[in-house]
Motif scaffolding. Sequence first.
Motif, short mmCIF file in Angstrom:
data_model
loop_
_atom_site.label_atom_id
_atom_site.label_comp_id
_atom_site.label_asym_id
_atom_site.label_seq_id
_atom_site.Cartn_x
_atom_site.Cartn_y
_atom_site.Cartn_z
N ALA A 281 20.05 35.78 8.87
CA ALA A 281 19.47 36.39 7.67
C ALA A 281 18.58 35.44 6.89
O ALA A 281 17.75 35.87 6.08
CB ALA A 281 20.58 36.90 6.77
N GLY A 284 19.07 35.18 1.36
CA GLY A 284 19.12 36.58 0.96
C GLY A 284 20.17 36.84 -0.10
O GLY A 284 20.96 35.97 -0.47
N SER A 295 20.77 45.08 0.30
CA SER A 295 20.57 43.75 0.89
C SER A 295 19.09 43.42 0.94
O SER A 295 18.27 44.24 1.37
CB SER A 295 21.15 43.70 2.31
N ILE A 297 16.78 40.43 2.51
CA ILE A 297 16.99 39.38 3.51
C ILE A 297 15.66 38.69 3.89
O ILE A 297 14.59 39.28 3.79
CB ILE A 297 17.64 39.98 4.78
N HIS A 298 15.78 37.45 4.38
CA HIS A 298 14.67 36.61 4.86
C HIS A 298 13.79 36.07 3.72
O HIS A 298 12.59 35.87 3.90
CB HIS A 298 13.78 37.36 5.87
N ASP A 332 13.49 42.22 4.70
CA ASP A 332 14.39 43.14 5.40
C ASP A 332 15.30 43.75 4.33
O ASP A 332 16.13 43.06 3.74
CB ASP A 332 15.21 42.38 6.44
#
Length: 358
Positions: A281, A284, A295, A297-298, A332
């Motif tokens: 991930a 995040g 969520s 992410i990245h 994401d």
Amino acid sequence: MVYVQVGMFVMRNWKPLLLAPFFLIGIVMIMFFSPPPEEEVPTENIGGGIGGTAVVTQSVLRYEPLVREAAKKYGVEDHVQLLLAKMMQESGGRVPDVLQSSESIGLPPNTITDPAVSIDVGVRYFAKVLKQAGGDVKLTLQSYNFGSGFINYCKTRGGYSKQNAVAFSNMMAAKMGWRRYGDVNYVDHVLRYLKGSSPSTPVNTGVAISGGSAAVASYYLNTFRISTPFAPGGINDGVHGARGHRGIDLAGKTSGAAMGKPVLSVTDGVVEQVLISNPEAGNGVRIRSGNIQYSYIHMQHAPPVRVGQKVKAGDQIGNIGSTGFSTGAHLDFKVRDYGNGGAFIDPEKVLREMMAKK
């Protein structure tokens, strides 16, 4: 004398006798390898449509001519708008198996890689189920998701109802040893894309969202493009494969344009988890709002928030990056409903619902 006659017969007919085994082999090959005859499909129009106009994206509308052609072929011309709404629910027109019809012919999800084939197979199956359901649209839709076994289940229990859908889902999940079976809200999820239809249905995702920000949803949908769609059943993008994609990737409209742009919380909530340099991930944040977890992410850097911190819709919780298992700058974004066993929900639909509540 007999042997002489047989010998003379063989000598006179040696060519046909020599070819006979090949004819026999050919007959066997035809018997075993010829395709089975096509199942009979209705040619008359099956029932009237429920009215309404499909409110869908251009990614779906581009397939309308193929849908109309298939609907005429299988006798469901009155249901073109409903079929477009179904496509919006199934794929948003963003994957080759646009009607997610592979499973209706016994293949794994997303096996069909030609949209025209997906539409033909999907409309054919829809027509078959509609006929079995006696023209009941809601029963047909839920049976497209559950399988035609749901039709017989309902016929002995007063017809289609949400209660029957939930009971059938629970029964099948227990039988299969799965956490859940199908989408019990499938009818509502399809009909929300059909405006002005006779069945009144709420326009929502089936998820209780509180504190959602229309402005933030608009920021994500208008500033970025969805480079990888929600496809939990698997996606042929060379990266996710059979493991599927349980969120959406928001990337720049031009290469690298997303890098460093703000990541904003779409809702009020509490920071549930902070990820820093996670192998997959990267950096995040996961934020909880009631039963729903969001969520992000990245992200580019370690998020400037801590576990237990309260955030408001619109608060900046980081910047878009390309950390962890990532092939380029993007966010994401995932949405998970813990009021429904932790099921992942299409984030694009959640964002569009937020925008609709301006």
